[in-house]
Motif scaffolding. Sequence first.
Motif, PDB file in Angstrom:
ATOM      1  N   ARG A   1      10.811  -3.447 -47.613  1.00  0.00           N
ATOM      2  CA  ARG A   1       9.515  -3.198 -47.178  1.00  0.00           C
ATOM      3  C   ARG A   1       8.949  -3.652 -47.002  1.00  0.00           C
ATOM      4  O   ARG A   1       7.958  -3.765 -46.383  1.00  0.00           O
ATOM      5  N   GLU A   2       8.520  -4.695 -48.093  1.00  0.00           N
ATOM      6  CA  GLU A   2       7.216  -5.709 -48.041  1.00  0.00           C
ATOM      7  C   GLU A   2       7.195  -6.613 -47.506  1.00  0.00           C
ATOM      8  O   GLU A   2       6.479  -7.250 -46.314  1.00  0.00           O
ATOM      9  N   LYS A   3       9.122  -7.259 -46.884  1.00  0.00           N
ATOM     10  CA  LYS A   3       8.887  -8.181 -46.465  1.00  0.00           C
ATOM     11  C   LYS A   3       8.906  -8.090 -45.138  1.00  0.00           C
ATOM     12  O   LYS A   3       8.562  -8.932 -44.338  1.00  0.00           O
ATOM     13  N   TYR A   4       9.792  -7.132 -44.650  1.00  0.00           N
ATOM     14  CA  TYR A   4       9.772  -6.718 -42.750  1.00  0.00           C
ATOM     15  C   TYR A   4       8.579  -5.322 -42.292  1.00  0.00           C
ATOM     16  O   TYR A   4       8.940  -4.947 -41.636  1.00  0.00           O
ATOM     17  N   GLY A   5       7.704  -4.614 -43.436  1.00  0.00           N
ATOM     18  CA  GLY A   5       7.486  -4.001 -42.749  1.00  0.00           C
ATOM     19  C   GLY A   5       7.642  -2.452 -43.241  1.00  0.00           C
ATOM     20  O   GLY A   5       8.648  -2.457 -43.087  1.00  0.00           O
ATOM     21  N   VAL A   6       7.089  -1.083 -43.935  1.00  0.00           N
ATOM     22  CA  VAL A   6       7.988   0.419 -44.056  1.00  0.00           C
ATOM     23  C   VAL A   6       8.464   0.510 -43.358  1.00  0.00           C
ATOM     24  O   VAL A   6      10.303   0.907 -43.544  1.00  0.00           O
TER      25      VAL A   6
ATOM     26  N   LEU B   1      15.583  -9.079 -59.780  1.00  0.00           N
ATOM     27  CA  LEU B   1      15.329 -10.279 -59.559  1.00  0.00           C
ATOM     28  C   LEU B   1      14.247 -10.910 -57.941  1.00  0.00           C
ATOM     29  O   LEU B   1      14.993 -12.184 -56.628  1.00  0.00           O
ATOM     30  N   ARG B   2      13.767 -10.291 -57.431  1.00  0.00           N
ATOM     31  CA  ARG B   2      12.507 -10.779 -57.384  1.00  0.00           C
ATOM     32  C   ARG B   2      11.972 -11.674 -57.081  1.00  0.00           C
ATOM     33  O   ARG B   2      11.061 -12.027 -56.682  1.00  0.00           O
ATOM     34  N   ALA B   3      11.361 -11.529 -58.311  1.00  0.00           N
ATOM     35  CA  ALA B   3      10.878 -13.041 -59.075  1.00  0.00           C
ATOM     36  C   ALA B   3      11.659 -14.224 -59.055  1.00  0.00           C
ATOM     37  O   ALA B   3      12.033 -14.465 -58.071  1.00  0.00           O
ATOM     38  N   SER B   4      10.762 -15.232 -59.403  1.00  0.00           N
ATOM     39  CA  SER B   4      11.188 -16.511 -59.256  1.00  0.00           C
ATOM     40  C   SER B   4      10.567 -17.762 -60.413  1.00  0.00           C
ATOM     41  O   SER B   4       9.893 -17.026 -61.278  1.00  0.00           O
ATOM     42  N   GLY B   5      10.938 -18.788 -60.830  1.00  0.00           N
ATOM     43  CA  GLY B   5      10.402 -19.903 -61.610  1.00  0.00           C
ATOM     44  C   GLY B   5      11.180 -19.613 -63.153  1.00  0.00           C
ATOM     45  O   GLY B   5      12.747 -18.378 -62.779  1.00  0.00           O
ATOM     46  N   PRO B   6      10.602 -20.421 -64.385  1.00  0.00           N
ATOM     47  CA  PRO B   6      11.316 -20.068 -65.669  1.00  0.00           C
ATOM     48  C   PRO B   6      11.141 -18.244 -65.862  1.00  0.00           C
ATOM     49  O   PRO B   6      10.458 -17.619 -65.644  1.00  0.00           O
ATOM     50  N   ILE B   7      12.251 -18.192 -66.311  1.00  0.00           N
ATOM     51  CA  ILE B   7      12.057 -16.753 -67.133  1.00  0.00           C
ATOM     52  C   ILE B   7      11.345 -16.958 -68.274  1.00  0.00           C
ATOM     53  O   ILE B   7      11.145 -18.214 -69.053  1.00  0.00           O
ATOM     54  N   PRO B   8       9.899 -15.634 -68.305  1.00  0.00           N
ATOM     55  CA  PRO B   8       9.234 -16.031 -69.179  1.00  0.00           C
ATOM     56  C   PRO B   8      10.336 -16.193 -71.518  1.00  0.00           C
ATOM     57  O   PRO B   8      11.074 -15.271 -71.061  1.00  0.00           O
ATOM     58  N   GLU B   9       9.311 -16.699 -71.635  1.00  0.00           N
ATOM     59  CA  GLU B   9      10.376 -16.633 -73.007  1.00  0.00           C
ATOM     60  C   GLU B   9      10.441 -15.268 -74.028  1.00  0.00           C
ATOM     61  O   GLU B   9      11.267 -15.165 -74.355  1.00  0.00           O
ATOM     62  N   ASP B  10       9.162 -14.651 -74.006  1.00  0.00           N
ATOM     63  CA  ASP B  10       9.311 -13.279 -73.771  1.00  0.00           C
ATOM     64  C   ASP B  10      10.074 -12.920 -73.999  1.00  0.00           C
ATOM     65  O   ASP B  10      10.314 -10.988 -74.068  1.00  0.00           O
ATOM     66  N   GLN B  11      10.586 -12.862 -72.961  1.00  0.00           N
ATOM     67  CA  GLN B  11      11.824 -11.720 -72.001  1.00  0.00           C
ATOM     68  C   GLN B  11      13.285 -11.708 -73.150  1.00  0.00           C
ATOM     69  O   GLN B  11      14.375 -10.891 -72.387  1.00  0.00           O
TER      70      GLN B  11
END
Length: 809
Positions: free
Chosen positions: A332-337, A238-248
């Motif tokens: 951690r990525e958004k707010y730091g470790v 759920l971190r992804a964005s945009g259309p789901i790749p068709e190969d998935q």
Amino acid sequence: MIFARSSALAAGLVGLTPLTAAFGTINEPVILGQHNEHEMVTRLAFQCTSGQKSDGVCFEPRSLDQLAGYHREVMGVALPGAGFNGAVGAPDTLDPVPEGPEAHCDDADFVDIPGYPQTRKDANKNLQKCVDHLRARFRQAWVSAELLVDEKRRIRPGEVELTNPFGGDCNFAFPSLQVNVFARAKCSTLEGFGRALHGVQDFYSHSNWADETDTSQPISETNPPGLALNGTAPFLDLRASGPIPEDQIPYNLTTGCFTIPDGTPGTGDCAGRVTHHALNKDHGVIHLDGTFGEAGPGSPRSEFMSKNFENAVRAAVQSSQETWAAFREHLREKYGVVAGNLMICALVRDDPIKDCRKRTVVIALDTSSRSGAAKASGLQLQIARDFNTKLSSHGLDRVEVIEFAESPKVVYPMDFPESATFGELDRKGRTNIGNALDVAIDDIIQSQPDTYTDRGGVVLLTAGVEPENTKENRELAEYALAQVERAAKEGIRIHYACINAPRPVDADPDKSWHECSPGHAIIPAVLKTGGTFAYINHISGTPHLTPAAHFISTIMSRGLTATDEYEPELTRIYPGVTIAALLSPDEYPSKSLFYPASPSEKINITLRDRALDGQGVGNGRSGCFSVTLRDRKLDDLKIATYTSCGTEPLVLNYVALQDIDLLVVAELGDPHHPWQEGMPEPQGVVFTLELSSNMPGKNETSTKTMSSIVSSKATLKMAEETGTRTEEFLTSETVEVLEEAETVNGTASTTSTGSHKVNGSDGVIGSAMPAQEAMEAGRERSGSMEDVYVTTIAGNFSGKDRVVVGALK
């Protein structure tokens, strides 16, 4: 679907039976066929081993209740509708209606047979709607998590509390928005994450991802193909964005079309399509040991092959765990470790204020000739060793040991406390406290530059500074003061023990006694760091006194670091430890201290204004302050009030006839002459309080609260996730405070032996509440005369009646 409470269930259970469109939320197997499947899947994914503290991955019991919900049983029989849906059950809650098909990954149906009503492309669009909805819930969670900590990366107490007079459960039903944006941050975060989990879990229940088809029947809308895939769906990151790749998206992937009524074959909009009823694996018995009971009813796909239900549950558990891992990584990525780990800890721990912190501490030991002359070395080592044992033994806290005289020497670099070593002290050279503090502050900052603020502390043990009779010695004192002030700016607490030279119990009260000299203005500076200043009365011939344990308990109850702060306005008094307090007009107008007295205990309390010792505030001048004795157990019943405006010590002698928490409240100002406009502004006061008792060796028990058990597997797993050093993930510590075992709960008030005036130096006056007045007050608060007990108090400042501190037998 589920109703939030059993009363709602009773009102409409039968009529709304067809609305069961997900893994079950409610425990109602008879009518709805549900066995709280969402709760059990979530518990399987996130439960901690029984009795174990969270390792940062699993959820502790109360926190897991909020995420997973809980059900009620009586003798193994489910109580329909009783319990709590939790965040994962929120999409099924009628508030006023459940969330739509996108919350359950419904309507993405497709079968490659002639004339199927929906194309593969249209099915993908509906799958995209589901994934986008779950991404939005995932985002709701990480946005809400920002409020778990403040700008200084400290957990906000009011945002993580799970106990209150109403039970403490989060409220996840929010009719208009279905997002609890006005709730506690922990609840809002868990709501977003739980609603996302609901859809993730439903995908496996409502699709053919992990199941198998009935090979005895032809492929059709009532018997779609089964993919029987191992592993989890990649598009549910759920971190992804945009259309789901068709190969998935597998070509034959299908979920069920949902409408009311839900059946096989489909009707209405679901006519000719794979229905939710035909494909779902919603119902079945799940045990928390990972085993299964009977599958169904109401799930044809599970009833013909129970393995389909089991495989859907296993995939849902695995995908839930992967979603939680992704959420932790995103924080951690958004707010730091540092902030991210605190947020994670706040979500999984039931008492995050106590548990979610890692501390760095320096113990500084005075090895100067002055310390040797005061015979302070042995007591220093005892305090250092005992204090070190109070730090976490699970690799959470860090400690450094410094020995100092003219220059400091690091004898144990910042590392795990269980490996710390303490040797004999050399005792030679002059005392340079400033250099020791300089190194200690630097090492705290360097050891973890992102987290030292509010998580660092220095325990400084010394026999005092060199006499300030030369320019060089005055410069040393000024340098020490500058380092204490630097610590305050850096958010590092200083705990300063000034160890006095030995004195015999029967010392002549008129004979001068060498008291440890802290240095000019050092006491108020130490107190402004949030730390502790104490004179430790190193009395020879009194092995029954425990000044080391008492000083350590004073630190721990006050708060070793700023994050540990528990009840800063109420300080416990211990015999053998003279503690300092600061009163100032703006920041510290009052200070409360208490001592649990036992029946027949005789107590001396000596308070001294330290202005003459160079410890005053407000341009060196002192001010008036009042001291009120109260009975803390009896609604703070007032016993007596004294006022001091001079430099003579205030000596109070007290005899307790009943268990009592004696409360000493010091307040800046003179209640007999209130400040009026035009008068000089009230000046601050630095005072010390010393207590001695004829029962200094009362039975005391040590209550130790261990806060964490961190498994090496979990630690390595967390480190592997982000490539971060192992210790970055360790959060928690230990607090130990001595409590009086002799003290018991009970109702008691206190009275004086009568109204009297206290003789003393100019500017020192006192009065006590008359006995009858106190008894009347006691009657008002306790309700009956039988509950009123009498104690005595006498105040003496000088003359033959004075009782010398330390001489009580």
